[in-house]
Design a protein around this motif. Sequence first.
Motif, PDB file in Angstrom:
ATOM      1  N   TYR A  59       0.846  -1.191   0.000  1.00 36.52           N
ATOM      2  CA  TYR A  59       0.000   0.000   0.000  1.00 36.52           C
ATOM      3  C   TYR A  59       0.883   1.242   0.000  1.00 36.52           C
ATOM      4  O   TYR A  59       1.773   1.380   0.845  1.00 36.52           O
ATOM      5  CB  TYR A  59      -0.919   0.012   1.223  1.00 36.52           C
ATOM      6  CG  TYR A  59      -1.983  -1.060   1.191  1.00 36.52           C
ATOM      7  CD1 TYR A  59      -3.251  -0.795   0.695  1.00 36.52           C
ATOM      8  CD2 TYR A  59      -1.716  -2.344   1.648  1.00 36.52           C
ATOM      9  CE1 TYR A  59      -4.228  -1.778   0.656  1.00 36.52           C
ATOM     10  CE2 TYR A  59      -2.680  -3.335   1.611  1.00 36.52           C
ATOM     11  CZ  TYR A  59      -3.938  -3.037   1.114  1.00 36.52           C
ATOM     12  OH  TYR A  59      -4.900  -4.014   1.071  1.00 36.52           O
ATOM     13  N   ILE A  60       0.644   2.131  -0.946  1.00 38.02           N
ATOM     14  CA  ILE A  60       1.385   3.383  -1.025  1.00 38.02           C
ATOM     15  C   ILE A  60       0.383   4.519  -1.196  1.00 38.02           C
ATOM     16  O   ILE A  60      -0.806   4.292  -1.472  1.00 38.02           O
ATOM     17  CB  ILE A  60       2.408   3.384  -2.183  1.00 38.02           C
ATOM     18  CG1 ILE A  60       1.685   3.247  -3.526  1.00 38.02           C
ATOM     19  CG2 ILE A  60       3.425   2.266  -2.009  1.00 38.02           C
ATOM     20  CD1 ILE A  60       2.623   3.320  -4.717  1.00 38.02           C
ATOM     21  N   PHE A  61       0.856   5.747  -1.034  1.00 37.06           N
ATOM     22  CA  PHE A  61      -0.037   6.898  -1.152  1.00 37.06           C
ATOM     23  C   PHE A  61       0.711   8.057  -1.778  1.00 37.06           C
ATOM     24  O   PHE A  61       1.947   8.094  -1.797  1.00 37.06           O
ATOM     25  CB  PHE A  61      -0.587   7.303   0.227  1.00 37.06           C
ATOM     26  CG  PHE A  61       0.457   7.813   1.177  1.00 37.06           C
ATOM     27  CD1 PHE A  61       0.686   9.177   1.321  1.00 37.06           C
ATOM     28  CD2 PHE A  61       1.225   6.938   1.932  1.00 37.06           C
ATOM     29  CE1 PHE A  61       1.651   9.655   2.190  1.00 37.06           C
ATOM     30  CE2 PHE A  61       2.187   7.401   2.806  1.00 37.06           C
ATOM     31  CZ  PHE A  61       2.404   8.765   2.935  1.00 37.06           C
ATOM     32  N   THR A  62      -0.044   9.000  -2.302  1.00 37.11           N
ATOM     33  CA  THR A  62       0.510  10.220  -2.870  1.00 37.11           C
ATOM     34  C   THR A  62      -0.149  11.421  -2.208  1.00 37.11           C
ATOM     35  O   THR A  62      -1.291  11.345  -1.740  1.00 37.11           O
ATOM     36  CB  THR A  62       0.281  10.294  -4.392  1.00 37.11           C
ATOM     37  OG1 THR A  62      -1.133  10.250  -4.663  1.00 37.11           O
ATOM     38  CG2 THR A  62       0.965   9.130  -5.095  1.00 37.11           C
ATOM     39  N   THR A  71      -4.195  10.247  -1.991  1.00 38.17           N
ATOM     40  CA  THR A  71      -4.728   9.107  -2.723  1.00 38.17           C
ATOM     41  C   THR A  71      -3.952   7.860  -2.325  1.00 38.17           C
ATOM     42  O   THR A  71      -2.719   7.888  -2.261  1.00 38.17           O
ATOM     43  CB  THR A  71      -4.625   9.319  -4.246  1.00 38.17           C
ATOM     44  OG1 THR A  71      -5.215  10.577  -4.593  1.00 38.17           O
ATOM     45  CG2 THR A  71      -5.339   8.203  -4.992  1.00 38.17           C
ATOM     46  N   GLY A  72      -4.673   6.787  -2.046  1.00 33.59           N
ATOM     47  CA  GLY A  72      -4.050   5.529  -1.660  1.00 33.59           C
ATOM     48  C   GLY A  72      -4.160   4.493  -2.762  1.00 33.59           C
ATOM     49  O   GLY A  72      -5.192   4.396  -3.443  1.00 33.59           O
ATOM     50  N   TYR A  73      -3.089   3.706  -2.943  1.00 36.92           N
ATOM     51  CA  TYR A  73      -3.042   2.684  -3.986  1.00 36.92           C
ATOM     52  C   TYR A  73      -2.610   1.353  -3.375  1.00 36.92           C
ATOM     53  O   TYR A  73      -1.888   1.315  -2.374  1.00 36.92           O
ATOM     54  CB  TYR A  73      -2.053   3.066  -5.094  1.00 36.92           C
ATOM     55  CG  TYR A  73      -2.351   4.385  -5.772  1.00 36.92           C
ATOM     56  CD1 TYR A  73      -3.162   4.448  -6.897  1.00 36.92           C
ATOM     57  CD2 TYR A  73      -1.805   5.578  -5.285  1.00 36.92           C
ATOM     58  CE1 TYR A  73      -3.431   5.658  -7.524  1.00 36.92           C
ATOM     59  CE2 TYR A  73      -2.070   6.783  -5.906  1.00 36.92           C
ATOM     60  CZ  TYR A  73      -2.882   6.823  -7.025  1.00 36.92           C
ATOM     61  OH  TYR A  73      -3.148   8.017  -7.631  1.00 36.92           O
ATOM     62  N   ARG A  74      -3.046   0.280  -4.013  1.00 39.41           N
ATOM     63  CA  ARG A  74      -2.621  -1.066  -3.636  1.00 39.41           C
ATOM     64  C   ARG A  74      -1.924  -1.714  -4.827  1.00 39.41           C
ATOM     65  O   ARG A  74      -2.447  -1.704  -5.944  1.00 39.41           O
ATOM     66  CB  ARG A  74      -3.816  -1.922  -3.221  1.00 39.41           C
ATOM     67  CG  ARG A  74      -3.417  -3.313  -2.710  1.00 39.41           C
ATOM     68  CD  ARG A  74      -4.607  -4.219  -2.422  1.00 39.41           C
ATOM     69  NE  ARG A  74      -5.284  -4.625  -3.647  1.00 39.41           N
ATOM     70  CZ  ARG A  74      -6.518  -4.279  -3.968  1.00 39.41           C
ATOM     71  NH1 ARG A  74      -7.215  -3.508  -3.153  1.00 39.41           N
ATOM     72  NH2 ARG A  74      -7.075  -4.684  -5.092  1.00 39.41           N
ATOM     73  N   ILE A  75      -0.731  -2.258  -4.576  1.00 41.84           N
ATOM     74  CA  ILE A  75       0.033  -2.956  -5.609  1.00 41.84           C
ATOM     75  C   ILE A  75       0.081  -4.427  -5.234  1.00 41.84           C
ATOM     76  O   ILE A  75       0.630  -4.797  -4.193  1.00 41.84           O
ATOM     77  CB  ILE A  75       1.461  -2.393  -5.736  1.00 41.84           C
ATOM     78  CG1 ILE A  75       1.421  -0.895  -6.061  1.00 41.84           C
ATOM     79  CG2 ILE A  75       2.241  -3.146  -6.808  1.00 41.84           C
ATOM     80  CD1 ILE A  75       2.789  -0.249  -6.109  1.00 41.84           C
ATOM     81  N   ASP A  76      -0.493  -5.276  -6.068  1.00 43.62           N
ATOM     82  CA  ASP A  76      -0.456  -6.714  -5.832  1.00 43.62           C
ATOM     83  C   ASP A  76       0.838  -7.287  -6.399  1.00 43.62           C
ATOM     84  O   ASP A  76       1.265  -6.904  -7.500  1.00 43.62           O
ATOM     85  CB  ASP A  76      -1.657  -7.396  -6.489  1.00 43.62           C
ATOM     86  CG  ASP A  76      -2.966  -6.958  -5.853  1.00 43.62           C
ATOM     87  OD1 ASP A  76      -3.036  -6.960  -4.613  1.00 43.62           O
ATOM     88  OD2 ASP A  76      -3.904  -6.605  -6.599  1.00 43.62           O
ATOM     89  N   ALA A  87      -1.349  -1.074 -10.328  1.00 44.78           N
ATOM     90  CA  ALA A  87      -1.819  -0.507  -9.066  1.00 44.78           C
ATOM     91  C   ALA A  87      -3.310  -0.232  -9.149  1.00 44.78           C
ATOM     92  O   ALA A  87      -3.845   0.081 -10.219  1.00 44.78           O
ATOM     93  CB  ALA A  87      -1.061   0.776  -8.742  1.00 44.78           C
ATOM     94  N   THR A  88      -3.963  -0.341  -8.022  1.00 48.91           N
ATOM     95  CA  THR A  88      -5.399  -0.076  -7.933  1.00 48.91           C
ATOM     96  C   THR A  88      -5.632   1.040  -6.927  1.00 48.91           C
ATOM     97  O   THR A  88      -5.122   0.981  -5.807  1.00 48.91           O
ATOM     98  CB  THR A  88      -6.166  -1.331  -7.492  1.00 48.91           C
ATOM     99  OG1 THR A  88      -5.884  -2.400  -8.391  1.00 48.91           O
ATOM    100  CG2 THR A  88      -7.659  -1.065  -7.466  1.00 48.91           C
ATOM    101  N   ARG A  89      -6.383   2.047  -7.340  1.00 46.03           N
ATOM    102  CA  ARG A  89      -6.708   3.121  -6.401  1.00 46.03           C
ATOM    103  C   ARG A  89      -7.790   2.632  -5.450  1.00 46.03           C
ATOM    104  O   ARG A  89      -8.870   2.228  -5.871  1.00 46.03           O
ATOM    105  CB  ARG A  89      -7.188   4.360  -7.152  1.00 46.03           C
ATOM    106  CG  ARG A  89      -7.216   5.615  -6.287  1.00 46.03           C
ATOM    107  CD  ARG A  89      -7.747   6.801  -7.046  1.00 46.03           C
ATOM    108  NE  ARG A  89      -9.200   6.769  -7.138  1.00 46.03           N
ATOM    109  CZ  ARG A  89      -9.931   7.646  -7.819  1.00 46.03           C
ATOM    110  NH1 ARG A  89      -9.336   8.606  -8.494  1.00 46.03           N
ATOM    111  NH2 ARG A  89     -11.240   7.548  -7.848  1.00 46.03           N
TER     112      ARG A  89
END
Length: 346
Positions: A59-62, A71-76, A87-89
């Motif tokens: 999980y990362i964010f900008t 905004t938060g993103y998930r990278i599988d 990545a999925t927002r």
Amino acid sequence: MDLYALKSDIIQTVLEPGSLSERCEFIRPLLLLRADLDVEVYPSTCAATYSSSDSQPLYIFTIESEQARLTGYRIDPVSSDGKSLKATRVWRMLLSPDSSPVNKHIIVSAASRPPSEHIYSVGRVLGDRSVLYKYLNPNLIAVLTIGGDISSHTNTLVIYLIDVVAGRILYSAVHRRCSEPISLVHSENWIIYTYYNHKSLRNEATVIELYEPTKLSGELCASQSIPSPWQLFLSNLIPSWLLSNPSSSKGSGDLSGFSRFSSLFRASDVDGFCGSTGENSLIPQVLQQSYILNTPPRSGAVTVSVTERGITAKNIILALQRNSLIELPKSFFDPRRSLDMTSELM
């Protein structure tokens, strides 16, 4: 020097978590999040290492300061097509309460816990022998926004404590008629920030301390996430990359096997719900207190002392506008201490 061609603008860059791999020549690769939400691994020879790993999603964010937007993103680790990472927002948050130019807020500072910080003690023993356990959320960040007009006395300073995995605001506070110079530091379970109060015409510092939520009976709502003394000892003695155990993090975004804090587990209404308090265990107990600073500090120039094992008491180091440094014990900024000067504080 090698040149690397980019197919799109990069909106965030993070180091790949977990232990170093021999297949990648013990190099920790970069994960580049592009504007089209594709994720590139640099160097590209390490792409197979991350894709084939059995780690939990990252999980990362900008942060967009002018728009006051997070905004938060998930990278599988394994993509759906098996070729490219995507990545999925998962959430987006707007921190400006008003879009008008006069009252629009912007983000002026953000801080998170140092990733290499060692914590010696997870609790604080009280006079009645009860214990306040520190709220050690590895996914917590503190964000400061300012907005409004000073001349019309509408300027405000707002602090937000945000869990960047669950995408939730855990706590917020508004300081009216306050503005820069602003400084912010986050360590362990506390946050300290400074600002100028136009109403009182003085510089002030506010401390926020976070503790684990408890039930009405005094029991912890999330006792399973409190590390034991031997776990703390090992985590302070052994490098974090040797303790990596991705399968035990439950999607918390923190890949240390000895940090069992899971934001997603605590945020769920079923597993993380603390029935007697009416809240889930993601929401901490908050203690807050403000103090007067006689000497104005410089904006953005504050830090906390760091030691190898985290045993030594922490100090707050401030840069002043008169081109000097001041070091204050953290015990001065304690929301639970008496306002009267005692022999220990003199």
